[in-house]
Design a protein around this motif. Structure first.
Motif, short mmCIF file in Angstrom:
data_model
loop_
_atom_site.label_atom_id
_atom_site.label_comp_id
_atom_site.label_asym_id
_atom_site.label_seq_id
_atom_site.Cartn_x
_atom_site.Cartn_y
_atom_site.Cartn_z
N ALA A 1 43.51 34.33 27.75
CA ALA A 1 42.15 33.84 27.91
C ALA A 1 41.69 34.01 29.35
CB ALA A 1 42.07 32.36 27.50
N ASN A 2 40.46 34.46 29.52
CA ASN A 2 39.85 34.64 30.85
C ASN A 2 40.59 35.65 31.72
OD1 ASN A 2 37.81 32.67 30.36
ND2 ASN A 2 39.29 31.04 30.86
N ALA A 3 41.31 36.57 31.09
CA ALA A 3 42.07 37.56 31.88
C ALA A 3 41.14 38.41 32.74
CB ALA A 3 42.88 38.46 30.95
N SER A 4 40.00 38.82 32.19
CA SER A 4 39.07 39.66 32.96
C SER A 4 38.52 38.90 34.16
CB SER A 4 37.92 40.13 32.07
OG SER A 4 36.97 40.85 32.82
N PHE A 5 38.15 37.65 33.96
CA PHE A 5 37.62 36.83 35.05
C PHE A 5 38.67 36.67 36.15
CE2 PHE A 5 37.14 32.70 37.12
CZ PHE A 5 35.82 32.77 37.56
N LYS A 6 39.89 36.34 35.76
CA LYS A 6 40.96 36.12 36.74
C LYS A 6 41.31 37.41 37.49
CE LYS A 6 43.08 32.32 34.13
NZ LYS A 6 44.27 31.90 33.34
N MET A 7 41.31 38.52 36.75
CA MET A 7 41.62 39.80 37.40
C MET A 7 40.54 40.16 38.41
SD MET A 7 40.95 43.26 37.69
CE MET A 7 39.89 43.63 36.30
#
Length: 356
Positions: A244-250
């Motif tokens: 979850a939220n991998a794109s945001f964290k990356m």
């Protein structure tokens, strides 16, 4: 943290793509732009950072643009080399030998660019220099040694879409393209996925694209996984699930990591965004998709955040005719990594256009 004079750095030079006379071609535009953005001092070893494109991609930046920049560096007394770094995905950029070969196949040779092509992070991507950045999520990042040890740098970015960051430009070049393998893993590690056993048919497509031997369907060994997610793209059944939220964290890590090369070179970097052939996918794709908007032109400046903000605004202005923005390409908001880069001190999203 690198302090920057916003009043100086935020002037973005913009030349519209439409050409009305032969003297206004792209190489001539670069020659006019260059003195305003050049960090080059006589005797400098100057990195010319590009993405030569995967073999099969035909919309990457053109060698003639790179050659023009190289010649301008030489004219100012610099010693240029064209450079890129290895990748985490399979292709012709996984190691230096294949990267040099792939670049040559796409037209980037000493003969065409007038400078040697050097892989900045070594044969297998392990040659880097750790730089303290003291971000919210990253304390330090490793920058490719061939870039960290240069005296100054010109980054030439092909403005286009990107499935992970929404947009690929100057900040993406800094926070990913200028890193060694360890640095890239540090940005991507928040993307380590899992496999839905009910969807997995154990076809082996994910195993084929993973260069790290991390996948044993329906299981992924996270101690080997880099989180790069080409496996998810390869899965036809959508069985590979990113966190979850991998794109945001990356993107947060990407924006913060951009400060590493800036600190390593003490801010002595000039930026050119070549915004032609705007495809949804990045130049890492081994094919080129259809353009989603007409050519924008060339932008240049000394603030990476400002030049990307200006580029995205120009693209969105064209896309709004159809009620869309760059977000709609992949469902990814590119402002996330720009905000992170701005917060850590890479530059400012405020800009003004200057005359060419």
């Amino acid at each position: 943290m690198v302090k920057q004079d916003v009043t100086i750095l935020n002037k973005i030079i913009y030349k519209y793509a439409r050409i009305t006379n032969p003297e206004d071609n792209q190489p001539e535009q670069i020659k006019k732009i260059f003195p305003d953005i050049s960090p080059v001092k006589k005797g400098d070893i100057v990195a010319i950072k590009i993405h030569p494109g995967e073999y099969g991609n035909t919309t990457h930046i053109r060698p003639v643009i790179v050659r023009t920049v190289v010649d301008m560096v030489i004219k100012e007394g610099g010693i240029p080399f064209v450079t890129d770094t290895t990748t985490l995905y399979k292709g012709m950029k996984l190691n230096a030998a294949e990267l040099i070969q792939g670049a040559a196949m796409n037209g980037f040779t000493h003969a065409s660019t007038n400078a040697p092509f050097i892989v900045a992070d070594g044969l297998r991507g392990g040659d880097g220099r750790e730089i303290k950045i003291n971000g919210d999520v990253l304390d330090s990042i490793t920058v490719a040694s061939g870039i960290a040890e240069a005296d100054s740098m010109i980054i030439i970015s092909h403005g286009k879409g990107h499935p992970a960051s929404g947009f690929g430009g100057a900040v993406k070049h800094l926070g990913m393209g200028c890193l060694d393998r360890a640095g890239k893993i540090k940005v991507h590690e928040v993307g380590k996925p899992s496999i839905d056993p009910e969807k997995c048919i154990q076809c082996g497509d994910c195993v084929e694209v993973c260069p790290w031997g991390a996948i044993y369907p329906p299981r992924i060994d996270h101690s080997k996984c880099c989180g790069e997610l080409s496996c998810a793209d390869a899965c036809k059944n959508e069985a590979i699930i990113p966190p979850a939220n991998a794109s945001f964290k990356m993107q947060k890590r990407l924006g913060e990591a951009a400060l590493g090369p800036i600190k390593a070179l003490k801010g002595r970097i000039g930026y050119i965004n070549w915004v032609y052939d705007l495809t949804p996918g990045c130049d890492c794709f081994n094919f080129s998709g259809e353009r989603f908007v007409e050519d924008i032109g060339i932008l240049a400046g000394t603030d990476p955040v400002a030049i990307d903000a200006a580029t995205i605004d120009l693209i969105n202005e064209r896309m709004k005719i159809n009620g869309k923005s760059m977000y709609h390409l992949w469902g990814v908001d590119p402002s996330i990594h720009l905000e992170a880069a701005e917060k850590i001190g890479c530059g400012s999203r405020k800009y003004s256009f200057g005359n060419l």
